[in-house]
Design a protein around this motif. Structure first.
Motif, mmCIF file in Angstrom:
data_model
loop_
_atom_site.group_PDB
_atom_site.id
_atom_site.type_symbol
_atom_site.label_atom_id
_atom_site.label_comp_id
_atom_site.label_asym_id
_atom_site.label_seq_id
_atom_site.Cartn_x
_atom_site.Cartn_y
_atom_site.Cartn_z
ATOM 1 N N ILE A 104 -74.148 -87.173 51.711
ATOM 2 C CA ILE A 104 -72.886 -86.272 51.968
ATOM 3 C C ILE A 104 -72.435 -85.895 50.689
ATOM 4 O O ILE A 104 -72.223 -84.386 50.766
ATOM 5 N N LEU A 138 -72.016 -81.696 49.855
ATOM 6 C CA LEU A 138 -70.774 -81.111 49.218
ATOM 7 C C LEU A 138 -70.744 -80.765 47.913
ATOM 8 O O LEU A 138 -70.308 -79.550 47.632
ATOM 9 N N MET A 146 -77.281 -82.903 61.017
ATOM 10 C CA MET A 146 -75.851 -83.028 61.323
ATOM 11 C C MET A 146 -75.178 -82.841 60.217
ATOM 12 O O MET A 146 -74.011 -82.239 60.390
ATOM 13 N N GLN A 147 -75.484 -83.681 59.150
ATOM 14 C CA GLN A 147 -74.621 -83.379 58.020
ATOM 15 C C GLN A 147 -74.591 -82.017 57.141
ATOM 16 O O GLN A 147 -73.713 -81.890 56.569
ATOM 17 N N ILE A 188 -74.917 -79.374 58.796
ATOM 18 C CA ILE A 188 -73.964 -78.649 59.860
ATOM 19 C C ILE A 188 -72.428 -78.853 59.458
ATOM 20 O O ILE A 188 -71.723 -78.012 59.320
ATOM 21 N N GLU A 189 -72.239 -80.132 59.399
ATOM 22 C CA GLU A 189 -70.889 -80.760 59.291
ATOM 23 C C GLU A 189 -70.159 -80.311 57.799
ATOM 24 O O GLU A 189 -68.924 -79.780 57.463
ATOM 25 N N TYR A 190 -70.900 -80.663 56.707
ATOM 26 C CA TYR A 190 -70.685 -80.302 55.316
ATOM 27 C C TYR A 190 -70.746 -79.062 54.651
ATOM 28 O O TYR A 190 -70.055 -78.387 54.105
ATOM 29 N N ALA A 237 -69.833 -76.268 58.181
ATOM 30 C CA ALA A 237 -68.423 -75.984 58.746
ATOM 31 C C ALA A 237 -67.533 -75.802 57.080
ATOM 32 O O ALA A 237 -66.523 -74.997 57.158
ATOM 33 N N HIS A 292 -69.601 -72.506 55.423
ATOM 34 C CA HIS A 292 -70.073 -71.317 55.998
ATOM 35 C C HIS A 292 -71.716 -71.220 55.730
ATOM 36 O O HIS A 292 -71.992 -70.039 55.836
ATOM 37 N N TYR A 341 -75.084 -78.190 69.390
ATOM 38 C CA TYR A 341 -74.712 -77.229 68.229
ATOM 39 C C TYR A 341 -75.406 -76.137 68.243
ATOM 40 O O TYR A 341 -75.150 -75.028 67.411
ATOM 41 N N SER A 396 -73.143 -73.761 70.739
ATOM 42 C CA SER A 396 -71.960 -73.535 69.960
ATOM 43 C C SER A 396 -72.102 -72.591 68.492
ATOM 44 O O SER A 396 -71.238 -72.085 68.116
ATOM 45 N N GLN A 409 -73.172 -73.435 65.799
ATOM 46 C CA GLN A 409 -73.110 -74.280 64.428
ATOM 47 C C GLN A 409 -74.483 -74.351 63.738
ATOM 48 O O GLN A 409 -74.465 -74.557 62.503
ATOM 49 N N TYR A 455 -63.786 -81.038 62.742
ATOM 50 C CA TYR A 455 -63.876 -79.758 62.721
ATOM 51 C C TYR A 455 -65.234 -79.354 63.349
ATOM 52 O O TYR A 455 -65.067 -78.474 64.541
ATOM 53 N N ALA A 456 -66.415 -79.922 62.749
ATOM 54 C CA ALA A 456 -67.436 -79.582 63.331
ATOM 55 C C ALA A 456 -68.012 -80.097 64.880
ATOM 56 O O ALA A 456 -68.409 -79.383 65.816
ATOM 57 N N GLN A 482 -66.908 -77.738 68.768
ATOM 58 C CA GLN A 482 -67.612 -77.819 70.055
ATOM 59 C C GLN A 482 -66.660 -77.521 71.488
ATOM 60 O O GLN A 482 -67.057 -77.027 72.227
ATOM 61 N N ALA A 527 -66.385 -74.020 71.794
ATOM 62 C CA ALA A 527 -67.538 -73.198 72.329
ATOM 63 C C ALA A 527 -67.712 -73.676 73.856
ATOM 64 O O ALA A 527 -68.367 -72.962 74.525
#
Lengths: 271, 204
Positions: free
Chosen positions: A126, A130, A177-178, A180-182, A185, A188, A206, A209, A211, B109-110, B115, B118
């Motif tokens: 993580i 970041l 997933m990480q 996507i999240e860090y 999100a 960008h 995901y 949506s 992401q 957020y994610a 979600q 969406a």
């Protein structure tokens, strides 16, 4: 029949089915799914010399399923003359990632440091994801071999995610997933994935949506991508065996259900 | 034959020998796998973190401030003694605090906000047509949430919604199970590909 004997018959038959499917050498035609088509089209339309980050976020145990995906994605990246920054956020994926990247780069005559680079492994994924949003150099001051990042021609102009068009996470777990999240999100960053089949349903929401930009999933995904790319490989070789094994399992499920209902009608309970 | 391929082939066969029954060859191969994985990971952690990020800059670049994380890291080992174990709470508190601070906004957020947004789609498409998939998503979300709403008894409308929710869940479990079978078979197929191709040279 005791359960040990049944187990033996199932395993042996499955093994015979898979081996025979291989030896027969039949070719199956697979049609690309929308997700694989989207991945292929996206890479195909990237401007030449764009920088793509490929993260090998998997263990050695998933190699048979992940390798065909890694190979075909890297082949496509190098054929398109894109520049690749490889790394790993999973210790076991490091050596595998480096070997795969080097093998494909050599196939296409690519030069280390100019066309591709391997940054190696970083624990605390993580923080690493970041941190790279601010400065890749800060997280990886050196590459896999201990060369200073500022001395590598490819890395001189790459500061952070702003200079990377897409991150491709080749994963067998939740590392994507990480990303996507860090990275997705917060910074960008566009995220693409190469996933084991077992992870596809986890990432489906995901994909829906947006992401996760697109994904190549499992051996089937690799086979579909190979067909789009025009070079049959491990993915296509495995598809006949996979189809035969699936038919075998379906037959087993049907037999199991017939025996269950037959037993139940005789008042045999759940056995 | 390449020595690496020979070793890999023999170890694959050793692991698969478990299908016959538990045996010393299988256990030796399993122990080798565990030992190698841990050893490899330790070396990587030493090289990429302890050496590169701590000892080298501390000793060669006079990064005196790095003594702080070094001391915090050493405090973790205080758990080994009962008398001083309270010291480990300080680095743990720091880790949890920093971890939660980084994770909560990102995950909220994610995993939640993006979600949920969406899920809320217009039911009528731009061309005037009815978007059936959006209807399925709405029904799926509402009925699955109804199933997990435990503070009210599942009777009447609530009961019927929860029942429909279980069907959606079963479809999800079925799809996940199917994909998992596919994944495990791919692993077997990959090894067979290796054994028949690289190891035995039976494939063209």
């Amino acid at each position: 029949m005791n359960s040990n004997k049944t187990r033996w018959i199932i395993y042996s038959t499955l093994l015979i089915v898979v081996v025979l499917s291989y030896l027969l050498g039949i070719n199956l035609i697979t049609h690309p799914s929308p997700e694989v088509q989207k991945s292929y089209t996206f890479i195909e339309n990237l401007p030449e010399s764009s920088v793509v980050m490929v993260s090998f976020d998997h263990e050695a145990s998933s190699l048979p399923e992940i390798q065909p995906i890694s190979l075909i994605l890297l082949r496509h990246l190098f054929r398109r003359n894109l520049r690749v920054v490889g790394l790993s956020l999973f210790a076991e994926g490091t050596a595998i990632g480096y070997r795969t990247l080097t093998k494909v780069a050599q196939e296409y005559g690519k030069q280390y440091g100019h066309d591709y680079v391997f940054l190696g492994f970083k624990p605390q994924h993580i923080s690493a994801i970041l941190g790279m949003g601010e400065s890749i150099r800060g997280v990886f001051p050196e590459d896999y071999f201990g060369n200073k990042i500022e001395e590598i021609p490819l890395m001189r102009k790459i500061r952070n995610y702003d200079d990377i068009l897409v991150v491709i996470s080749i994963a067998d777990g939740d590392r994507t997933m990480q990303w996507i999240e860090y990275a997705g999100a917060k910074y960008h960053q566009r995220i693409m994935a190469g996933l084991t089949a077992a992870m596809i349903t986890t990432y489906d929401p995901y994909l829906a949506s947006g992401q996760l930009s697109s994904a190549v999933g499992g051996l089937k995904g690799a086979a579909e991508y190979e067909n789009l790319y025009g070079r049959r490989g491990m993915g296509n070789r495995g598809m006949v065996a996979q189809t035969a094994a699936h038919i075998f399992i379906i037959v087993l499920i049907v037999i199991g259900n017939i025996l269950y209902f037959k037993n139940r009608s005789k008042g045999g309970g759940n056995r | 034959m390449n020595l690496g391929i020979l070793i890999a082939g023999l170890l694959t066969l050793a692991i698969y020998s478990f299908l016959y029954k538990d045996n010393p060859v299988y256990r030796a191969a399993e122990s080798l796998l565990i030992g190698l994985s841990i050893g490899y990971t330790l070396v990587l952690f030493w090289q990429s973190t302890l050496f590169d990020k701590l000892f080298y800059p501390l000793l060669r670049e006079h990064g005196i401030w790095l003594t702080i994380p070094l001391i915090l890291g050493l405090m973790m080992f205080s758990r080994l003694t009962r008398k001083w174990s309270w010291l480990s709470r300080i680095p743990i508190a720091l880790m949890i605090g920093a971890g939660a601070g980084a994770a909560i906004p990102a995950m909220l957020y994610a995993r939640t906000l993006k979600q949920v947004s969406a899920t809320v789609h217009p039911l009528i498409m731009e061309n005037g047509g009815f978007d059936i998939s959006a209807v399925v998503v709405v029904i799926g979300v509402l009925t699955t949430l109804a199933y997990f709403y435990f503070t009210r008894e599942h009777k009447g409308v609530m009961g019927k919604m929860a029942r429909v929710g279980t069907y959606f869940l079963m479809i999800f479990f079925g799809a996940t199970f199917g994909y998992t079978v596919m994944s495990r078979l791919s692993t077997l197929i990959g090894r067979i590909d290796f054994l028949l191709g690289d190891f035995l040279h039976l494939l063209k």
